[in-house]
Motif scaffolding. Sequence first.
Motif, PDB file in Angstrom:
ATOM      1  N   SER A  75      -4.830  21.210   2.318  1.00 17.98           N
ATOM      2  CA  SER A  75      -4.055  20.572   1.248  1.00 17.98           C
ATOM      3  C   SER A  75      -2.557  20.806   1.409  1.00 17.98           C
ATOM      4  O   SER A  75      -1.756  20.157   0.737  1.00 17.98           O
ATOM      5  CB  SER A  75      -4.524  21.079  -0.117  1.00 17.98           C
ATOM      6  N   LYS A  76      -2.179  21.725   2.282  1.00 20.16           N
ATOM      7  CA  LYS A  76      -0.768  21.990   2.527  1.00 20.16           C
ATOM      8  C   LYS A  76      -0.197  20.937   3.487  1.00 20.16           C
ATOM      9  O   LYS A  76      -0.885  20.472   4.398  1.00 20.16           O
ATOM     10  CB  LYS A  76      -0.563  23.376   3.133  1.00 20.16           C
ATOM     11  N   VAL A  77       1.051  20.582   3.286  1.00 17.39           N
ATOM     12  CA  VAL A  77       1.722  19.647   4.190  1.00 17.39           C
ATOM     13  C   VAL A  77       2.186  20.409   5.421  1.00 17.39           C
ATOM     14  O   VAL A  77       2.932  21.383   5.324  1.00 17.39           O
ATOM     15  CB  VAL A  77       2.921  18.973   3.499  1.00 17.39           C
ATOM     16  N   ILE A  78       1.710  19.980   6.595  1.00 15.75           N
ATOM     17  CA  ILE A  78       2.089  20.600   7.871  1.00 15.75           C
ATOM     18  C   ILE A  78       3.074  19.667   8.555  1.00 15.75           C
ATOM     19  O   ILE A  78       2.694  18.637   9.103  1.00 15.75           O
ATOM     20  CB  ILE A  78       0.858  20.836   8.768  1.00 15.75           C
ATOM     21  N   GLU A  79       4.340  20.020   8.483  1.00 14.17           N
ATOM     22  CA  GLU A  79       5.384  19.189   9.075  1.00 14.17           C
ATOM     23  C   GLU A  79       6.034  19.929  10.224  1.00 14.17           C
ATOM     24  O   GLU A  79       6.429  21.087  10.091  1.00 14.17           O
ATOM     25  CB  GLU A  79       6.426  18.804   8.021  1.00 14.17           C
ATOM     26  N   GLU A  80       6.141  19.256  11.337  1.00 13.50           N
ATOM     27  CA  GLU A  80       6.674  19.865  12.555  1.00 13.50           C
ATOM     28  C   GLU A  80       7.962  19.169  12.955  1.00 13.50           C
ATOM     29  O   GLU A  80       8.053  17.937  12.955  1.00 13.50           O
ATOM     30  CB  GLU A  80       5.658  19.759  13.691  1.00 13.50           C
TER      31      GLU A  80
ATOM     32  N   VAL B 193       0.854  -1.178   0.000  1.00 19.89           N
ATOM     33  CA  VAL B 193       0.000   0.000   0.000  1.00 19.89           C
ATOM     34  C   VAL B 193       0.897   1.238   0.000  1.00 19.89           C
ATOM     35  O   VAL B 193       1.797   1.358   0.836  1.00 19.89           O
ATOM     36  CB  VAL B 193      -0.939   0.042   1.226  1.00 19.89           C
ATOM     37  N   ILE B 194       0.662   2.140  -0.952  1.00 21.76           N
ATOM     38  CA  ILE B 194       1.463   3.356  -1.077  1.00 21.76           C
ATOM     39  C   ILE B 194       0.524   4.537  -0.891  1.00 21.76           C
ATOM     40  O   ILE B 194      -0.493   4.671  -1.590  1.00 21.76           O
ATOM     41  CB  ILE B 194       2.157   3.424  -2.447  1.00 21.76           C
ATOM     42  N   TYR B 195       0.874   5.421   0.058  1.00 18.70           N
ATOM     43  CA  TYR B 195      -0.054   6.469   0.445  1.00 18.70           C
ATOM     44  C   TYR B 195       0.705   7.704   0.901  1.00 18.70           C
ATOM     45  O   TYR B 195       1.700   7.607   1.621  1.00 18.70           O
ATOM     46  CB  TYR B 195      -0.937   5.966   1.592  1.00 18.70           C
ATOM     47  N   VAL B 196       0.236   8.872   0.446  1.00 24.31           N
ATOM     48  CA  VAL B 196       0.808  10.137   0.886  1.00 24.31           C
ATOM     49  C   VAL B 196      -0.259  11.217   0.702  1.00 24.31           C
ATOM     50  O   VAL B 196      -1.149  11.092  -0.141  1.00 24.31           O
ATOM     51  CB  VAL B 196       2.090  10.475   0.088  1.00 24.31           C
ATOM     52  N   GLN B 197      -0.182  12.250   1.508  1.00 25.12           N
ATOM     53  CA  GLN B 197      -1.170  13.327   1.465  1.00 25.12           C
ATOM     54  C   GLN B 197      -1.265  13.933   0.066  1.00 25.12           C
ATOM     55  O   GLN B 197      -0.266  14.123  -0.617  1.00 25.12           O
ATOM     56  CB  GLN B 197      -0.796  14.421   2.469  1.00 25.12           C
ATOM     57  N   ASN B 198      -2.489  14.229  -0.352  1.00 23.81           N
ATOM     58  CA  ASN B 198      -2.817  14.875  -1.624  1.00 23.81           C
ATOM     59  C   ASN B 198      -2.724  13.952  -2.839  1.00 23.81           C
ATOM     60  O   ASN B 198      -2.875  14.411  -3.978  1.00 23.81           O
ATOM     61  CB  ASN B 198      -1.957  16.119  -1.872  1.00 23.81           C
ATOM     62  N   TYR B 199      -2.490  12.662  -2.616  1.00 23.21           N
ATOM     63  CA  TYR B 199      -2.432  11.698  -3.711  1.00 23.21           C
ATOM     64  C   TYR B 199      -3.387  10.539  -3.450  1.00 23.21           C
ATOM     65  O   TYR B 199      -3.688  10.217  -2.305  1.00 23.21           O
ATOM     66  CB  TYR B 199      -1.012  11.144  -3.881  1.00 23.21           C
ATOM     67  N   LYS B 200      -3.843   9.918  -4.546  1.00 18.03           N
ATOM     68  CA  LYS B 200      -4.698   8.749  -4.422  1.00 18.03           C
ATOM     69  C   LYS B 200      -3.865   7.553  -3.972  1.00 18.03           C
ATOM     70  O   LYS B 200      -2.760   7.333  -4.444  1.00 18.03           O
ATOM     71  CB  LYS B 200      -5.370   8.439  -5.762  1.00 18.03           C
ATOM     72  N   GLN B 201      -4.437   6.787  -3.075  1.00 25.74           N
ATOM     73  CA  GLN B 201      -3.767   5.593  -2.561  1.00 25.74           C
ATOM     74  C   GLN B 201      -3.641   4.544  -3.664  1.00 25.74           C
ATOM     75  O   GLN B 201      -4.512   4.395  -4.516  1.00 25.74           O
ATOM     76  CB  GLN B 201      -4.590   5.029  -1.406  1.00 25.74           C
TER      77      GLN B 201
END
Length: 311
Positions: A205-210, A72-80
Amino acid sequence: MKYFITIIFGLFTLLSAGQNKINTFHVVDSLSGKPVPSTSVTLIKARLSITTEKDGIFQIPGNLSLMRDTLVIYVQNYKQRRLTLRQLNGMDTIQLSRYNIKLNNAIAKFDVDTLLNDYKKNRIVHYAGVNTSTAKFEYLQMAQQFYTTKPGVSLKSIKLNRLSFGLDDSDNSWLGLVHLDVTRFRIRIYDIDPVTHRPGRDLCSKVIEESKRVGSQVSINLKKYHITIPNTTFFVAVEWMRDFYNAGYSVSYDDNGKTTREINYRPAIGISPVTGNALNIWALNLNQEWKLFTYFMPFGTDLAMSAVIAY
């Protein structure tokens, strides 16, 4: 950086027994052909998961045509994407397609702030995200569910508490807290799914990385994202980045004193010392399913996470 699934998670028979072939895969955007960074890659049956680096590259050793597992390949803003290892045999590139999501996050003026799910940080004694003698922590995200009195509010900020020290492998006691835990993680904001009533679509839709190097309390200002909550409930999730930077070891002991040392990924998120009548913690498992997180019940109904909304 190329990720070997067996290196990160230890050798296991399916991928390593007598098999020397290395299969290298590049995760790329379907339109631009550019690498998709920090992608979650999971083997379902093997219960293994990693996060790629910026180059979007990972590797699986062995003869894929003989393997019976699903990736399973998954990342924000993209279809799995879900692919069997047999399907991957002979491939070197995996394309991901972007979502076409229109968010109604208009800039507006809000006059009244409200704090949701307040707690006292000095009373936190339990943390989620650490393997124990009774259960492995096999989740990709953990979310706190919040409730508002009306829809259309603005999410201004969140605050959460984490375990800021790492356990020394040589000591089975809290005296073994001897070094600062450095970590980075992502924050996801979700609407409620109208059918399942679980976390649904992304509200940002923005990537929030802390990136947090010291201290147990993390405060994140979200004003610049202009996040509007369309319903009277929403979810704020911590997404673990299962990479070398966040990898460490947890040590657990059974009743016979047997020691188990396993890879663990930071951060460990605090459980709120405030109890309630409803469970508001959700966890995303390796099969990409959201489930209520019952491990700390009846005590742990909420994460040590608060939110400031504006009306």
